[in-house]
Design a protein around this motif. Structure first.
Motif, short mmCIF file in Angstrom:
data_model
loop_
_atom_site.label_atom_id
_atom_site.label_comp_id
_atom_site.label_asym_id
_atom_site.label_seq_id
_atom_site.Cartn_x
_atom_site.Cartn_y
_atom_site.Cartn_z
N PHE A 1 12.38 3.76 -3.46
CA PHE A 1 13.64 4.35 -2.98
C PHE A 1 14.54 4.92 -4.08
O PHE A 1 15.61 5.43 -3.79
N LEU B 1 0.41 -3.47 -5.60
CA LEU B 1 -0.21 -3.99 -4.37
C LEU B 1 -1.08 -2.91 -3.72
O LEU B 1 -2.18 -3.20 -3.24
N ILE C 1 5.09 -7.33 3.40
CA ILE C 1 5.22 -7.89 2.05
C ILE C 1 6.53 -7.37 1.46
O ILE C 1 6.70 -6.17 1.27
N ALA D 1 24.87 -1.59 -5.47
CA ALA D 1 26.29 -1.27 -5.41
C ALA D 1 26.82 -1.23 -3.97
O ALA D 1 28.01 -1.05 -3.75
N GLU E 1 14.36 -1.73 -9.71
CA GLU E 1 14.21 -0.72 -8.66
C GLU E 1 13.01 0.18 -8.97
O GLU E 1 12.75 0.51 -10.13
N ILE F 1 15.76 -4.98 1.78
CA ILE F 1 16.31 -4.42 3.02
C ILE F 1 15.24 -3.75 3.87
O ILE F 1 15.25 -3.87 5.10
N GLN F 2 14.27 -3.09 3.22
CA GLN F 2 13.26 -2.36 4.02
C GLN F 2 12.38 -3.35 4.78
O GLN F 2 12.13 -3.18 5.98
N GLY G 1 6.37 1.49 2.54
CA GLY G 1 7.81 1.83 2.56
C GLY G 1 8.42 1.35 1.26
O GLY G 1 8.88 0.22 1.16
C1 FAD Z 1 22.18 -1.92 -9.41
C2 FAD Z 1 21.71 -1.11 -8.23
C3 FAD Z 1 22.62 -0.31 -7.53
C4 FAD Z 1 22.20 0.41 -6.40
N1 FAD Z 1 23.13 1.05 -5.63
C5 FAD Z 1 22.77 1.57 -4.44
C6 FAD Z 1 23.75 2.11 -3.57
O1 FAD Z 1 24.94 2.05 -3.83
N2 FAD Z 1 23.34 2.69 -2.40
C7 FAD Z 1 22.02 2.75 -2.04
O2 FAD Z 1 21.70 3.31 -0.98
N3 FAD Z 1 21.06 2.21 -2.85
C8 FAD Z 1 21.40 1.62 -4.02
N4 FAD Z 1 20.46 1.06 -4.84
C9 FAD Z 1 19.05 1.14 -4.43
C10 FAD Z 1 18.68 0.10 -3.39
O3 FAD Z 1 19.17 -1.17 -3.75
C11 FAD Z 1 17.15 0.07 -3.25
O4 FAD Z 1 16.65 1.36 -3.05
C12 FAD Z 1 16.70 -0.78 -2.08
O5 FAD Z 1 17.36 -2.03 -2.09
C13 FAD Z 1 15.19 -0.99 -2.13
O6 FAD Z 1 14.84 -1.91 -1.12
P1 FAD Z 1 13.37 -2.48 -1.02
O7 FAD Z 1 13.36 -3.38 0.15
O8 FAD Z 1 12.41 -1.33 -1.05
O9 FAD Z 1 13.12 -3.24 -2.42
P2 FAD Z 1 13.54 -4.67 -2.98
O10 FAD Z 1 14.92 -5.02 -2.63
O11 FAD Z 1 13.15 -4.67 -4.41
O12 FAD Z 1 12.58 -5.67 -2.19
C14 FAD Z 1 11.21 -5.76 -2.48
C15 FAD Z 1 10.83 -7.22 -2.42
O13 FAD Z 1 9.41 -7.34 -2.49
C16 FAD Z 1 9.13 -8.57 -3.11
N5 FAD Z 1 7.74 -8.54 -3.59
C17 FAD Z 1 7.21 -7.72 -4.53
N6 FAD Z 1 5.92 -7.99 -4.74
C18 FAD Z 1 5.60 -9.03 -3.92
C19 FAD Z 1 4.41 -9.77 -3.72
N7 FAD Z 1 3.27 -9.48 -4.38
N8 FAD Z 1 4.43 -10.78 -2.80
C20 FAD Z 1 5.58 -11.07 -2.11
N9 FAD Z 1 6.74 -10.40 -2.28
C21 FAD Z 1 6.76 -9.38 -3.17
C22 FAD Z 1 10.15 -8.63 -4.24
O14 FAD Z 1 10.33 -9.94 -4.73
C23 FAD Z 1 11.38 -8.02 -3.58
O15 FAD Z 1 12.26 -9.03 -3.09
C24 FAD Z 1 20.83 0.38 -6.00
C25 FAD Z 1 19.92 -0.40 -6.72
C26 FAD Z 1 20.35 -1.16 -7.81
C27 FAD Z 1 19.35 -2.03 -8.52
#
Ligand code: FAD
Length: 384
Positions: A346, A222, A13, A50, A322, A17-18, A343
């Motif tokens: 972050f 969730l 789900i 970023a 985030e 990136i993760q 996972g």
């Molecule tokens: C402005 C900004 C700058 C940053 N800069 C950096 C940086 O320079 N370097 C770095 O290492 N990190 C950086 N980060 C942090 C990094 O972007 C995040 O830690 C990382 O992208 C988290 O990835 P994720 O896959 O856990 O979450 P997300 O990218 O949020 O993905 C989670 C996904 O789950 C989906 N989802 C949620 N609930 C449901 C559901 N019920 N059903 C179906 N889908 C669902 C969402 O729509 C979302 O697309 C930054 C973050 C931001 C916002």
């Protein structure tokens, strides 16, 4: 219309990136895997961050995972092909502009050496200026306590990437290896029945042996729904600004020891400015706020390091949703229930970790030993 019903070994789900990296590593190892994303791939934090690919300044507990991620970043084209060209390795530096920053930087370099890590090194002012000749001489201005740059911590090979291209690269590579990705598919309920997960979405029902919860800032909802204990995840909206194109003067990603700033110059000449400044986020409305006064503090700092930035027009500001944990470390590990792997959380630094997190999540799903210890990231650490 009869609702669709799909059966998979693994459902992921979240298409950040993760989730995309986990889908890729699972599919590559021959697992039947489907990823469900409520919006679009890379729509949230993973696509709008970023792009800092940074080992510098990581919590000690996170360093082995961050180094493992860097191994993958350094051979990324083997995994995701041409999309890997969106990664630009250079070096990352955090300069000291005041005494507390200098003391903290020296202490950090010493602590890492003692812990056996070689990647962060202290360079004196002359070395820093040789590498970044346009750095301002006298740094003292609004919002800055400092004066002269006295040196800095440097990591060679860290850099920046265009984030959505990398995430898309993992998603495409996952599909090439047999994964299914379904966008606009919102998981509305999740329950364990007869040793299987029953997953109800707006686009039909799914059944899986194992669920991987990579739902970012939405993940605790969730988890709760699936019967897990409460996890203290809070959503905020880290913010960024980008300037118009300017002549190239910065070949590194920069920060300041003891002050919040992340600054880079893209190959287009534009500066991306932010780091540590955040606004409110509303996960139920999918809304990320923006506070220009807060963001302006980063802009002032950037302009003090490079006076040219003071003349660069800001052309866009944005933020992304985030999820943060109270100890700023992610949650990576098996849940309390059978067939549930988490996972998420972050805490604004998960992009660089992504490739190694995807690999570790695939290991957990397949009952294999992850390449680095995940003990510090245990979902159970908050209930102990
Ligand atoms: C402005 C900004 C700058 C940053 N800069 C950096 C940086 O320079 N370097 C770095 O290492 N990190 C950086 N980060 C942090 C990094 O972007 C995040 O830690 C990382 O992208 C988290 O990835 P994720 O896959 O856990 O979450 P997300 O990218 O949020 O993905 C989670 C996904 O789950 C989906 N989802 C949620 N609930 C449901 C559901 N019920 N059903 C179906 N889908 C669902 C969402 O729509 C979302 O697309 C930054 C973050 C931001 C916002």
């Amino acid at each position: 219309m009869t609702p669709q019903h799909h059966k998979d070994r693994v459902i992921i789900i979240g298409g950040g990136i993760q989730g995309c990296a986990a889908a890729y590593f699972l599919a590559k190892r021959g697992q039947t895997v489907t990823l469900l994303e409520k919006d679009n791939i890379a729509r949230h934090a993973s696509g709008v961050n970023a792009g800092g690919v940074r080992r510098l300044g990581r919590d000690l507990a996170e360093i082995p995972l961050s180094l493992a991620a860097m191994d993958i970043w350094n051979h990324l084209s083997d995994e995701i092909g041409d999309a890997a060209m969106a990664f630009h390795p250079s070096f990352y530096v955090k300069v000291a502009i005041d005494e507390p920053g200098h003391i903290a930087g020296m202490a950090r370099a010493e602590a890492l050496q003692q812990a056996g890590f070689q990647h962060e090194v202290w360079l004196d002012e002359t070395e820093i200026r040789k590498r970044i000749p346009c750095l301002a001489r006298n740094i003292s201005a609004k919002n800055m306590a400092g004066g002269e740059i006295s040196g800095g911590l440097v990591v060679e090979g860290d850099g920046w990437a265009i984030p959505w291209r990398i995430v898309r690269g993992f998603a495409d590579a996952a599909v090439r290896n047999g994964a299914t990705i379904t966008e606009h598919c919102h998981v509305e309920s999740l329950k364990r029945q007869n040793n299987m997960w029953q997953i109800h979405t707006n686009a039909g029902d799914f059944e899986a042996d194992i669920v991987v919860n990579c739902a970012g800032a939405w993940a605790a909802d969730l988890a709760r729904q699936s019967g897990e204990p409460d996890l203290p995840l809070t959503a905020y909206a880290p913010m960024l600004a980008v300037t118009e194109r300017r002549p190239q003067i910065l070949n590194a990603v920069m920060g300041i020891l003891g002050h919040t700033l992340s600054l880079k110059q893209l190959d287009t000449g534009q500066f991306v400015i932010g780091g540590g400044v955040r606004a409110d986020a509303d996960i139920h409305q999918n809304e990320a706020g923006l506070s220009i006064p807060e963001l302006a503090t980063s802009m002032y700092r950037a302009a003090q390091l490079f006076p040219d930035i003071a003349h660069a027009k800001i052309i866009r500001c944005w933020s992304g949703i985030e999820g943060y944990m109270p100890d700023n470390l992610p949650v990576i590990g098996r849940g309390n229930q059978d067939g549930l792997v988490h996972g998420f959380g972050f805490s604004a630094h998960g992009f660089q970790l992504g490739p190694a997190v995807g690999e570790a999540l695939a290991d957990l799903v397949m009952g294999q030993q992850p390449r680095t210890s995940l003990a510090a990231f245990s979902p159970q650490r908050f209930s102990a």
